[in-house]
Design an enzyme around this catalytic site. Structure first.
Site, PDB file in Angstrom:
ATOM      1  N   CYS A  57      20.482  37.297  25.965  1.00 26.84           N
ATOM      2  CA  CYS A  57      19.038  37.400  26.216  1.00 26.84           C
ATOM      3  C   CYS A  57      18.714  37.017  27.669  1.00 26.84           C
ATOM      4  O   CYS A  57      19.075  37.746  28.583  1.00 26.84           O
ATOM      5  CB  CYS A  57      18.274  36.560  25.203  1.00 26.84           C
ATOM      6  SG  CYS A  57      16.538  37.074  25.030  1.00 26.84           S
TER       7      CYS A  57
ATOM      8  N   HIS B  83      20.445  37.880  19.526  1.00 22.55           N
ATOM      9  CA  HIS B  83      20.593  36.481  19.142  1.00 22.55           C
ATOM     10  C   HIS B  83      21.245  36.401  17.761  1.00 22.55           C
ATOM     11  O   HIS B  83      21.134  37.319  16.950  1.00 22.55           O
ATOM     12  CB  HIS B  83      19.221  35.794  19.051  1.00 22.55           C
ATOM     13  CG  HIS B  83      18.604  35.494  20.370  1.00 22.55           C
ATOM     14  ND1 HIS B  83      19.107  34.542  21.221  1.00 22.55           N
ATOM     15  CD2 HIS B  83      17.495  35.999  20.970  1.00 22.55           C
ATOM     16  CE1 HIS B  83      18.344  34.476  22.296  1.00 22.55           C
ATOM     17  NE2 HIS B  83      17.362  35.351  22.177  1.00 22.55           N
TER      18      HIS B  83
END
Length: 487
Positions: free
Chosen positions: A332, A429
């Site tokens: 991310c 994630h």
């Protein structure tokens, strides 16, 4: 009729989240429909909900404990710190604004109707709602306009159990003192106290328990002995980062501890592997040179954390690791840092501008106001193994290295890999919770005996049994009050 009970604490990190999770599983095991609820949370560790929003990681774990899917009503207000004095304000799972602490505290009472609506909505689906307070219940300086503790409890007329952490010391003073300083009408809602994290023989606290009951005029539940297995559960509070490092395995993973690190529970499955040593490096220390893998984690303020990374000299360490043939994975915000530039023209995470990235991937990122929030089923292209995870990011990342994707989500390419294969980036994630992918990614460092998701379920069941053994759950449940679902 639905009943509700609120767990408040004498301070932060006294175990409120864990107690609520344990109660949710214990009551679910009794056949009750249970739902967790936290009016206001502050955390950069968040989870994606089935209704397309985000909530605090602890509430997602509590929903799992209750054997329910997480929904935004479980945590209607989430504050995600973006700097030292401000936060992104997420309401019903969606970003509403970025406000300074002063701006938020002066306007938060306006959110109470939405908090109460979420509570009533959730109550309509449950026999029992277990509510978690935030921080300390005794912060009388923050009482005016409060929506997280007694401000909510009074508005919804929810009885309270006050939790203190005996391991910190001074628990008797903390409990008695809390009841002494709060508003008398708030104190009337407190039905009992609960002693948490007791080490040793619980009988040694018999006289303390009697003193508390006499001084407060309320039953003292517990004490609850320390539950060591809690370390296996995903943590939400950044205080838990101190316990992330560990292991004695030969495969060394190094992670710089960024000031605004987000969704750090991505690391939990790696920490559970006996063949891995995971080192979370604090500011002021260089990254160890013997790393097999460097992971750049998620960040709530990517450009700011990139500046902090450089201020610590970690950029030099990462580039040296790369030159020496090491492997790097960015997740991310960490993925964005690996590119050439990160642009924030709208000033979504601070002052508008563009930051130079580490340049290890030929990519450019532009932050966007719309946040991507989705659970995902993907395939890691290098290994062909399935990955279950979620997307939670604000940014478009484009460039030549996207031609070598990290994964495929549906029919779309995801992430990027360098030409030599040693630098990888992904927005996914939670990817390491997928056992087959983790084993393929780590190779011989992974154990075939670690089933991560199964271990979470087993730990929640053990936590419920722990509370059933040491707390009179029937008595605690009798303190719950009826919920008025009328608006």
């Amino acid at each position: 009729m639905t009943k509700a009970l609120m767990i408040m604490g004498t301070g932060s990190d006294v175990g409120k989240s864990l107690i609520v999770a344990g109660l949710c599983r214990a009551l679910a095991n009794r056949g009750l429909a249970v739902a967790p609820f936290k009016p206001q949370n502050m955390s950069n560790n968040a989870a994606v909900t089935v209704d397309g929003g985000e909530i605090g990681r602890a509430q997602a774990l509590q929903a799992r404990a209750a054997r329910r899917q997480p929904i935004t009503a479980m945590n209607p207000v989430l504050l995600k710190p973006e700097g030292d004095t401000g936060s992104q304000v997420v309401v019903r799972g969606r970003r509403r604004a970025s406000l300074s602490a002063r701006q938020y505290w002066s306007s938060r009472s306006q959110l109470l109707p939405e908090v109460l609506d979420a509570f009533r909505e959730l109550s309509g689906t449950a026999d029992v709602v277990v509510v978690e307070g935030a921080g300390s219940a005794s912060e009388v300086n923050l009482r005016d306009g409060d929506i997280a503790n007694f401000g909510f409890a009074r508005a919804a007329n929810v009885p309270v159990v006050l939790v203190g952490d005996i391991h910190r010391g001074g628990v008797i003073a903390a409990l008695v003192g809390t009841l002494a300083v709060i508003d008398p009408e708030d104190a009337q809602l407190v039905g009992a106290s609960l002693i948490n994290r007791f080490f040793g023989d619980p009988a040694l606290f018999d006289s303390g328990k009697a003193f508390l009951e006499t001084r407060t005029g309320r039953p003292c539940l517990g004490p609850v002995p320390h539950f060591a297995e809690a370390a296996r559960l995903p943590a939400e509070d950044a205080l838990a980062l101190d316990a992330v490092s560990g292991g004695k395995g030969a495969f060394h993973i190094v992670v710089p501890r960024l000031p605004r690190i987000a969704n750090f529970d991505d690391l939990d499955p790696l920490r559970a592997e006996p063949g891995v040593t995971l080192t979370l490096v604090p500011p002021g220390r260089p990254l160890p040179r013997n790393a097999d893998l460097v992971i750049l984690p998620g960040s709530k303020a990517t450009r700011s954390d990139l500046a902090a990374l450089r201020a610590n000299g970690w950029d030099i360490d990462i580039l040296a690791h790369h030159r020496a043939g090491g492997t790097i994975l960015g997740i991310c915000g960490g993925y964005q840092m690996l590119g050439r530039t990160i642009a924030d023209p709208a000033g979504l995470e601070g002052l508008p501008g563009t930051s130079e990235g580490l340049g290890l991937l030929d990519l450019k990122t532009t932050l966007q106001p719309t946040k991507t929030l989705r659970t995902e089923n993907a395939v890691h292209l290098a290994s062909g193994q399935p990955v279950t995870g979620y997307h939670m990011h604000m940014g478009d990342t484009l460039g030549p290295d996207r031609a070598r994707p990290f994964a495929r989500v549906g029919g779309d390419d995801e992430g990027a890999v360098s030409a030599n294969g040693r630098v990888m980036g992904t927005y996914l994630h939670g990817l390491f919770a997928s056992d087959l992918f983790r084993r393929a990614f780590l190779g011989d460092a992974a154990s075939p005996d670690i089933a991560y998701e199964d271990s979470i379920e087993a730990t929640l069941d053990a936590l419920a049994a722990h509370l059933e053994k040491h707390v009179d759950i029937d008595r605690l449940l009798s303190l719950a009050g009826p919920v008025d679902n009328r608006a």
